[in-house]
Design an enzyme around this catalytic site. Structure first.
Site, PDB file in Angstrom:
ATOM      1  N   THR A1086      48.059  53.312  34.627  1.00 17.14           N
ATOM      2  CA  THR A1086      48.430  54.461  35.175  1.00 17.14           C
ATOM      3  C   THR A1086      48.781  54.444  36.781  1.00 17.14           C
ATOM      4  OG1 THR A1086      46.114  55.082  35.345  1.00 17.14           O
ATOM      5  CG2 THR A1086      47.517  55.890  33.447  1.00 17.14           C
ATOM      6  N   CYS A1087      48.065  53.251  37.511  1.00 20.20           N
ATOM      7  CA  CYS A1087      48.261  52.818  38.698  1.00 20.20           C
ATOM      8  C   CYS A1087      49.365  52.498  38.899  1.00 20.20           C
ATOM      9  CB  CYS A1087      47.173  51.895  39.222  1.00 20.20           C
ATOM     10  SG  CYS A1087      47.129  50.589  38.324  1.00 20.20           S
ATOM     11  N   PHE A1088      50.204  51.715  38.168  1.00 22.31           N
ATOM     12  CA  PHE A1088      51.544  51.299  38.259  1.00 22.31           C
ATOM     13  C   PHE A1088      52.748  52.054  37.499  1.00 22.31           C
ATOM     14  CE2 PHE A1088      49.073  47.417  39.079  1.00 22.31           C
ATOM     15  CZ  PHE A1088      49.561  47.256  40.515  1.00 22.31           C
TER      16      PHE A1088
END
Length: 1119
Positions: A1086-1088
């Site tokens: 989710t961070c990317f």
């Protein structure tokens, strides 16, 4: 001679040396005169030589001689003064002796037997009165004067004794003039005593009655026994004497005396004047006016001195209603109005009275008007004109703020004239008098032309069935508009500006004048403004009919007419604009105090379709005022008009934002091109800035979001936070332990400066073993950190935030104070939330509507109503409170107090809504206040410090003016993304592929087909949340998603995944598999915003695995 000189030296204060010289001189000259030469001639020669030898001695001699002359003159003056003092003392002692003798004689005269005192002859009373008046002193002779007055009054009560009647002396040729002079003096002394007496003191009140009886008896012949029977022929002459006496008193200041006495007795919460005293005073005040046949001079004096006494008409109605009948019999109210209708005379009266007394005169006139319907109907124009003039005079001195030149007035507010603070006790009574002006009775009379109009078929619409509604934006719009347009054509014509009525007609001018009156009242009586507005909105049909009246004005009606008035500085235009202003002020107040049930279901006063039409008119009017440059240079009344219309518009807009009544795109201006607006903003054009400040809702939401992002970008460039070819921004590095993410983030970020928080922050995670995790933060890791922090702090289990009942939306927890440094934590949360918005990172945090309003600062607005926002906190609590509002019985039977009991961690805590609230019962009079106090406590007081801390942190990142262009629902969308359905075509267009995947790859084709045709909207939202951690798409579309949405082909598990290699990319591109990945699930970072998708062999497997993965919420891994 020498002996004489020696004697004088001893006696006189003059220098002994001079006396010796003088003695020697005389001794020498005497023998020469006798012709006998003496040897002492030599001595004389020596003296002469001595004087000529010393010039200084000669000067001293002359000086001392001058001093001697002066002393002799002073001695004579002292002797003369002594003689004068002796004469004065003898004179004084003689006067004192005479005064004592006279006073003793007066006391002996009045000290005789009481039974015979009334039988004394009038002549003896006259003579003793002359003596007493000759030596009269107010302090010493107070009691003697009282006895004299009683003696005179007793003589007037004796039956059939003409010689005893004091007034009989008026018939004596020798004594008539002396008697008239004596009675004038006695009556004026009575007046002077009345000025000093305090009616609230028992002894003084008796004296007040005595002196008033004297004045009443000798200024009118009706009680004189001497004129009965045959004496009736003398009445004209006696009336002439009374008129002469009254004229003398008037010249001396009789009305001022009565004013002081009335003020002392009535200017208090409870009057201290008795019924008899008040009757006597008012009769005395009226006599000169009636005798002079209501001349202008005496009407002026009566208005200035009597009618300006606080609430005197109310006191007359309470204590002696017969006097009001006298006023009516003389048609005094009509005469007052006609006298004051002449501008010069009205101005003269106002100038003579300072602000407080002008207001008292106004109150008495309004009260008289409420009792004289016939005069009010016949003289409406004059009555309205007089009130406008008087209010305008007071308004000149009403100030908006405190200064060294202002004084506080309980009705007018800050007032730049001197305020008589002695009148403050009577202000509640004055306010009650003024309330008649906006009472139902007078409104029906003044607005009779407007109220006589019929709004056709109103009852028909009210009887239409209504649909059940939920509190939050859930009104079924289809049914709502179906109801709205079921009205007949005639009614719809009234709702829309149609024109046709000449603005110079008598009817329009009359209504405009009345509107000017009430508008002037609102701007002058600043401290009771809410009372006035409440009174004006009490009649449900007044405002709709006033709107219908406005719609009929001019050739075409509506917008064009009022815009033309703005450009015409004529009296007629000002009156028309005052009508519009009054309509807006009253309507805004009404909608503010009505709850949702009254607005949407009961539709009190305005039907919903009327609100749609009115809001369209207001929106256009405000837009034109801004865009045509009128607001830029607006001053005074024009600026007040703008704020009035804009305030009413924003109340409707905010109500519509909470719960829709207007159609889609109702608030937008189609003639405003966003590109033109943005160009003008770049050039700092004033009208574009004002548009964004006052009515940003006329700009499409998407364009406002773009504008917001542009503002953020410009600030980043200004602060050097954007990487350029010549410079790189400063980077802040922080290390976060996954096991203590919140604590580490709080400790490391709360110390950063404001600019550092807005800048680039790189995060390195440390796992549970203390080893740095692999990966390079290119915004993705920080995004994960931010999402995890927000996920933790907004978890209700942490008790920093709570969820509302029903829709489970977040707001600060009232019991969050159990955390150490909880306010610093809230400030940190505000910064993190602000950072997310600043960077365009959408976070799935649903806030309660009332909390979003506070974040926008709406709760500071004067139009904000806590009760309106209460359903977003607790709909059941809201229903219970509004049921109290509608309770028909005695609310005190419910046993409620102005307090709130709450269970706090197992203990019952009582919160007082006002100081001492737990002992103050809720009654029918204060139940509305109770509802507002309770709503304010639940949504503001309980969480005031927490909200303030969070807002402080949020605003350190996001400037308040940036988000003021959004409503509360729009701010929620800015934080959490758009609540519209996911646009798959937009997502597909802005997706980046890795690991051999491409847009034409069969797995990718299968994926988009599954999302479009096999997944429900809820599943698509779950898919988006699985990849990006937020179920809502970005407001401006996926082109603004940072980092961009990505899909990568993976062959191995995440713990073995080392990223793309040449082999893995080629195998993915050519669909070459090491082994069948059927057992693996899709994962995400989710961070990317990265979806890791195995290269499945079948579409059914992809659909099954993807559905399972998003439902189990797996993923959230760092690649």
């Amino acid at each position: 001679m020498i002996l004489v000189s020696v004697f004088l030296c001893a006696y006189s204060p003059i220098d002994k040396y001079l006396w010796l010289c003088l003695g020697c001189t005389l001794h020498a000259l005497l023998p020469m005169l006798l012709g006998t030469p003496v040897p002492l001639l030599k001595c004389w020669m020596q003296v002469v030589k001595m004087f000529s030898a010393s010039q200084s001695s000669r000067a001293q001699f002359l000086d001392k001689a001058r001093q001697a002359r002066e002393e002799r003159r002073e001695l004579k003056e002292r002797e003369r003064a002594a003689v004068q003092v002796q004469a004065l003392i003898r004179r004084f002692l003689c006067r004192c002796r005479l005064q004592r003798e006279i006073r003793r004689e007066v006391e002996d005269f009045f000290g005789t037997n009481e039974s015979g005192s009334s039988k004394r002859s009038a002549l003896s009373v006259f003579r003793i009165a002359r003596k007493l008046l000759f030596v009269f002193n107010h302090k010493e002779d107070k009691e003697r004067f009282e006895k004299l007055c009683r003696c005179i009054l007793n003589s007037m009560d004796v039956e059939n004794e003409p010689k005893v009647w004091y007034v009989s002396l008026a018939l004596s040729k020798d004594l008539t003039l002396l008697w008239i002079k004596q009675i004038k003096d006695i009556l004026w002394f009575c007046c002077e005593f009345l000025k000093q007496l305090k009616p609230d003191i028992l002894q003084d009140s008796r004296l007040v009655n005595l002196h008033l009886t004297m004045l009443v008896t000798f200024t009118d012949t009706s009680t004189w026994k001497i004129l009965r029977g045959k004496g009736e022929t003398l009445r004209p002459a006696m009336n002439h004497i009374c008129a002469n006496i009254m004229g003398h008193l008037n010249q001396k200041g009789f009305y001022s005396v009565l004013q002081i006495l009335l003020t002392n007795g009535l200017a208090r919460s409870r009057p201290s004047l008795s019924k008899g005293s008040l009757t006597a005073i008012f009769s005395l005040a009226l006599r000169p006016v009636v005798a002079a046949q209501f001349s202008d001079n005496l009407l002026r004096s009566f208005l200035i001195h009597i009618m300006s006494v606080p609430a005197i008409m109310t006191h007359l109605a309470t204590l002696t209603p017969e006097r009001l009948a006298v006023i009516e019999s003389h048609d005094l109210f009509h005469k007052f109005i006609l006298f004051l209708s002449r501008e010069a005379q009205c101005q003269d009266v106002c100038v003579c009275l300072e602000g407080s007394h002008t207001l008292c005169l106004l109150g008495n006139l309004v009260y008289l008007g409420s009792l004289n319907d016939k005069v009010l109907e016949e003289e409406t124009a004059h009555f309205v004109g007089v009130l406008i003039h008087m209010l305008s005079y007071c308004q000149k001195y009403v100030s908006q703020k405190k200064s060294n030149l202002t004084h506080w007035h309980p009705v007018l507010g800050w007032f730049s004239q001197t305020v008589d603070y002695g009148l403050n006790e009577s202000m509640p009574l004055l306010t009650k008098q003024l309330q008649h002006l906006w009472g139902v009775h007078m409104i029906r009379i003044l607005f009779s032309d407007v109220l006589s109009k019929k709004l056709l078929e109103n009852q028909e619409i009210a009887q239409l069935p209504t649909q059940p509604v939920s509190p939050q934006n859930s009104l079924p719009m289809k049914n709502l508009f179906k109801r709205a347009f079921q009205k007949s054509a005639s009614v719809r014509n009234i709702l829309k500006p149609v024109g046709g009525k000449r603005v110079d007609s008598a009817e329009v001018q009359k209504v405009c004048s009345i509107c000017v009156l009430y508008q002037t009242t609102l701007t002058t009586l600043t401290q009771i403004r809410l009372q006035i507005l409440t009174g004006l909105t009490y009649l449900d049909d007044l405002l709709p009919k006033l709107w219908a009246f406005i719609c009929e004005l001019g050739p075409q009606g509506g917008l064009k007419l009022f815009l033309e008035c703005l450009n015409n500085d004529t009296e007629e235009s000002k009156r028309l604009l005052a009508m519009l202003m009054l309509f807006c002020d009253c309507s805004r107040h009404l909608i503010t105090i009505l709850d949702d049930i009254e607005v949407y279901e009961e539709q009190i006063s305005f039907k919903l379709e009327e609100l749609v039409t009115i809001s369209s008119f207001l929106n256009s009017f405000v837009f034109k005022m801004i865009w045509d440059g009128i607001v830029e240079n607006a001053r005074g009344e024009t600026l007040e008009l703008f704020h009035s219309v804009h305030g009413w518009l924003m109340v409707l807009y905010e109500r519509d934002c909470r719960r829709r009544f207007a159609p889609e795109d109702h608030w937008l201006r189609k003639d405003l091109k966003p590109s033109v607006l943005f160009q003008e903003l770049d050039k700092d054009k004033k009208r574009a800035q004002l548009l964004l400040q006052y009515i940003p809702h006329v700009i499409p939401h998407k364009n406002r979001v773009l504008l917001f992002r542009n503002m953020v970008t410009k600030e980043k460039e200004k602060l050097g936070l954007v990487e350029t070819s010549s410079a790189s921004p400063h980077v802040t590095h922080i290390t976060i332990r996954r096991s203590r993410m919140l604590e580490d983030g709080y400790e490391q970020l709360r110390q950063l400066s404001q600019n550092a928080m807005k800048g680039v922050i790189r995060v390195k995670f440390v796992n549970d073993l203390g080893v740095d995790e692999a990966g390079i933060d290119q915004d993705g890791v920080f995004k994960e950190f931010l999402e995890e922090i927000i996920k933790k702090v907004f978890d209700p289990a942490l008790n920093l935030f709570k969820t509302t009942s029903g829709d489970e939306r977040l707001y600060p927890s009232p019991t969050s104070y159990i955390h150490e440094n909880y306010l610093q934590l809230f400030e940190f949360v505000g910064k993190m939330l602000g950072k997310a918005v600043y960077e365009g990172i959408v976070v799935d945090v649903p806030f309660a509507s009332f909390f979003l309003s506070q974040l926008l600062g709406h709760h500071h607005s004067v139009f904000y109503s806590s009760v309106d926002e209460l359903p977003s906190l607790d709909s059941e609590f809201y229903k219970n409170l509004t049921s109290i509002k509608r309770y028909d019985g005695d609310i005190s039977d419910l046993g409620l107090t102005l307090s709130y009991d709450e269970d706090v961690m197992g203990q019952l805590v009582c919160h007082e809504l006002v100081p001492g609230g737990k002992t103050i019962p809720v009654t029918n009079e204060n139940k509305i206040s109770y509802i507002h106090l309770m709503a304010h406590f639940r949504m503001h007081t309980q969480i005031k410090s927490q909200t303030a801390a969070l807002i402080s942190g949020f605003r350190s990142i996001i400037k308040p003016e940036w988000i003021r262009m959004f409503s509360a629902p729009e701010l929620q969308r800015l934080i959490s993304g758009d609540n519209a359905e996911i646009d798959l075509e937009d997502l597909k267009k802005h997706t980046v592929y890795y690991g051999g995947f491409h847009g034409s790859h069969r797995v990718i084709i299968w994926l988009w087909d599954i999302l479009a045709n096999d997944f429900s909207p809820e599943e698509r939202a779950m898919f988006l949340k699985f990849v990006t951690s937020c179920s809502r798409p970005p407001l401006l579309g996926f082109a603004y998603l940072k980092p961009p949405f990505s899909i990568r082909c993976v062959e191995v598990s995440d713990d073995q995944d080392t990223g793309d290699t040449l082999g893995s990319v080629l195998r993915g591109f050519f669909t070459i598999r090491k082994k069948e990945p059927g057992g693996r699930l899709p994962t995400s970072s989710t961070c990317f915003n990265l979806l890791k998708l195995p290269n499945y062999s079948k579409k059914s497997i992809l659909r099954e695995k993807l559905r399972y993965a998003i439902s189990m919420n797996t993923g959230f891994e760092l690649s």
